[in-house]
Design an enzyme around this catalytic site. Sequence first.
Site, PDB file in Angstrom:
ATOM      1  N   GLY A  56      68.875 -18.741 116.345  1.00 57.66           N
ATOM      2  CA  GLY A  56      70.037 -19.528 115.943  1.00 57.66           C
ATOM      3  C   GLY A  56      69.963 -20.899 116.580  1.00 57.66           C
ATOM      4  O   GLY A  56      69.168 -21.128 117.499  1.00 57.66           O
ATOM      5  N   CYS A  83      64.000 -15.199 119.687  1.00 58.45           N
ATOM      6  CA  CYS A  83      64.361 -16.574 120.023  1.00 58.45           C
ATOM      7  C   CYS A  83      65.757 -16.623 120.658  1.00 58.45           C
ATOM      8  O   CYS A  83      65.946 -16.118 121.750  1.00 58.45           O
ATOM      9  CB  CYS A  83      64.245 -17.465 118.782  1.00 58.45           C
ATOM     10  SG  CYS A  83      64.158 -19.211 119.188  1.00 58.45           S
ATOM     11  N   TYR A  84      66.763 -17.158 119.969  1.00 59.18           N
ATOM     12  CA  TYR A  84      68.106 -17.174 120.553  1.00 59.18           C
ATOM     13  C   TYR A  84      68.531 -15.747 120.920  1.00 59.18           C
ATOM     14  O   TYR A  84      69.130 -15.516 121.975  1.00 59.18           O
ATOM     15  CB  TYR A  84      69.109 -17.771 119.544  1.00 59.18           C
ATOM     16  CG  TYR A  84      70.531 -17.776 120.065  1.00 59.18           C
ATOM     17  CD1 TYR A  84      70.974 -18.804 120.891  1.00 59.18           C
ATOM     18  CD2 TYR A  84      71.430 -16.754 119.740  1.00 59.18           C
ATOM     19  CE1 TYR A  84      72.273 -18.809 121.386  1.00 59.18           C
ATOM     20  CE2 TYR A  84      72.725 -16.748 120.232  1.00 59.18           C
ATOM     21  CZ  TYR A  84      73.143 -17.786 121.055  1.00 59.18           C
ATOM     22  OH  TYR A  84      74.424 -17.785 121.550  1.00 59.18           O
ATOM     23  N   HIS A 168      58.611 -16.295 116.955  1.00 57.66           N
ATOM     24  CA  HIS A 168      59.139 -15.766 115.686  1.00 57.66           C
ATOM     25  C   HIS A 168      58.120 -14.836 115.014  1.00 57.66           C
ATOM     26  O   HIS A 168      57.220 -15.309 114.328  1.00 57.66           O
ATOM     27  CB  HIS A 168      59.496 -16.927 114.745  1.00 57.66           C
ATOM     28  CG  HIS A 168      60.707 -17.671 115.197  1.00 57.66           C
ATOM     29  ND1 HIS A 168      61.976 -17.323 114.811  1.00 57.66           N
ATOM     30  CD2 HIS A 168      60.841 -18.716 116.052  1.00 57.66           C
ATOM     31  CE1 HIS A 168      62.842 -18.128 115.395  1.00 57.66           C
ATOM     32  NE2 HIS A 168      62.184 -18.980 116.155  1.00 57.66           N
ATOM     33  N   GLU A 170      58.542 -13.088 112.502  1.00 61.63           N
ATOM     34  CA  GLU A 170      58.769 -12.998 111.055  1.00 61.63           C
ATOM     35  C   GLU A 170      58.000 -14.024 110.243  1.00 61.63           C
ATOM     36  O   GLU A 170      57.808 -13.846 109.043  1.00 61.63           O
ATOM     37  CB  GLU A 170      60.275 -13.100 110.749  1.00 61.63           C
ATOM     38  CG  GLU A 170      60.919 -14.480 110.984  1.00 61.63           C
ATOM     39  CD  GLU A 170      61.320 -14.731 112.441  1.00 61.63           C
ATOM     40  OE1 GLU A 170      60.831 -14.006 113.327  1.00 61.63           O
ATOM     41  OE2 GLU A 170      62.098 -15.658 112.681  1.00 61.63           O
ATOM     42  N   ASP A 226      66.604 -10.219  87.010  1.00 64.01           N
ATOM     43  CA  ASP A 226      67.689  -9.440  87.599  1.00 64.01           C
ATOM     44  C   ASP A 226      68.460  -8.640  86.546  1.00 64.01           C
ATOM     45  O   ASP A 226      68.695  -7.445  86.712  1.00 64.01           O
ATOM     46  CB  ASP A 226      68.650 -10.356  88.371  1.00 64.01           C
ATOM     47  CG  ASP A 226      67.930 -11.143  89.456  1.00 64.01           C
ATOM     48  OD1 ASP A 226      66.827 -10.720  89.839  1.00 64.01           O
ATOM     49  OD2 ASP A 226      68.463 -12.165  89.909  1.00 64.01           O
ATOM     50  N   LYS A 365      64.896 -10.442  96.086  1.00 68.41           N
ATOM     51  CA  LYS A 365      64.209 -10.702  94.812  1.00 68.41           C
ATOM     52  C   LYS A 365      62.866  -9.959  94.712  1.00 68.41           C
ATOM     53  O   LYS A 365      62.551  -9.383  93.667  1.00 68.41           O
ATOM     54  CB  LYS A 365      63.966 -12.212  94.684  1.00 68.41           C
ATOM     55  CG  LYS A 365      63.540 -12.645  93.317  1.00 68.41           C
ATOM     56  CD  LYS A 365      64.741 -12.761  92.427  1.00 68.41           C
ATOM     57  CE  LYS A 365      64.407 -13.213  91.038  1.00 68.41           C
ATOM     58  NZ  LYS A 365      65.637 -13.474  90.270  1.00 68.41           N
TER      59      LYS A 365
END
Length: 509
Positions: A56, A83-84, A168, A170, A226, A365
């Site tokens: 964040g 991180c944060y 990170h 990710e 979708d 998605k």
Amino acid sequence: MSNRQTVIVLDFGGQYNQLIARRVRECSVYCELLPYTTPTDKLLAKSPIGIIFTGGPSTVYEENAPTVDSRLLESGIPVLGICYGCQLIAHMSGGVVATGPREYGRQTLTAGDSRLFDGVKKTSLCWMSHTSYIEKLPDGFRVTATTPTCPVAAAECEEKKLYGVQFHPEVMHTEEGTKILRNFLYNVCGAKGDWTMGNFAAETIARLKEKIGDKKVLCALSGGVDSAVAATLVHKACPNLVCVYVDHGLMRKNETAEIVRVFRDEQGMNLIAVDAGERFLSKLKGVTEPEKKRKIIGAEFIKVFEEEAKKIGAVDYLVQGTIYPDVIESGLGASAKIKSHHNVGGLPDVVDFKEIVEPLRDLFKDEVRACGFEIGLPASIVMRQPFPGPGLGIRIIGEVTAEKVKILQEADYIYREEIARAGLDKDIWQYFAVLTNVQTVGVMGDERTYDYVCGLRAVTSVDGMTADWARIPYDVLEVISSRIVNEVKGINRIAYDVTSKPPATIEWE
Ligand code: XMP
């Protein structure tokens, strides 16, 4: 409902938060991204097998910094702070976080002994983005990884099941990131990997069967991924589904035929395809202003759908293709807002129905696409690129006429064919032709021509919010240009759009 295992990704407002959630899902573990302000009881009531605190923009020592109830850290549920989130765990556990050696970008991570680093290379590249660091670890914690500038690149208190990484995991620049997340989920949280699209489809169909039974359901099929996947799931569960597809005549070449073939012929759906092309064209006659065109197309679309819905009469359920990013609330409370879904704008207002069903509310998605394949939809539907509601109407600059639609359909078809042939269709996020209203002089054979300039747009993007123009190799552009000018009557010049978004938008209108 199933007893699927859940991980909570607690959102502190970092830019990669949805990405963390997607990575967890890619590890076959279901997770929900929730704002850090979510009441603790609500979080615990979900019986999560693990919690991930995201990064964040704040620092833990500033006034009103985002925080959580200490019960979360004492619950015995494994927590991974990123991180944060890592600094918050240290801060709340009695450590010291300070402004210190800042790091941005790639760093060399040296990983030590930890269940998080099972099978992870001793040294690897990781992605850092922080201005504060953990100066002093809380009692009971130990350092498990470092970088040359960051003394606490990872730390943990195994006894309390609290883990933190300053980098990170990710982002793709962190070489061992997925492995590290996977280790947290499987080694620490005891994940079983029960989140698969096969399971999801089977459970959703069973749930829809139970909920809807033989009641009457209506779905507006737009041709987009979708609504296609949502409708197909409902179709597999309910005998009384009616799908309405409004063809405004501004679709790409062969697209309507493909939609009818897939949904009516292959899937056996009750599909009403309304050929409203002439109606739209007559409304667009003489209109050149982009916003006006958009409004006319949108309003006419609703009118046509309303007429069809009236013929069908009252229905019990209306299917909507809402997906998870539309539902997610941001972690930064003040601006938190849930986007309302409007793939076929405002339909709920014009249909007489009792309840909305949104079978894809939990999916990202990429999961919608995986689910689409799982339930037997072809790549032409599942991998369809984003296509604007107003269709080619906003890719023809100036007045839209039947002749121009035909010219653009042909040019766009060649463009897409050649991009696919060059194997670029997976890397380019969106690519399409635009018919300008500029005519230029050319020469073909010995004849002078005075025809339109065709614009080619191709962008790379993640979400369409920002985009860069795609670096299509010159030899591929050459083939596309040559084929369009030779094969499409009405075009004698090609221009390739080399503008990013911002300052341009992806569509030209
Ligand atoms: P822009 O042109 O705003 O487009 O950079 C961003 C993305 O949104 C798509 N787009 C639309 N999609 N209805 C839609 O469903 C619309 O009216 C619409 N206008 C633009 C565009 O294709 C791109 O992917």
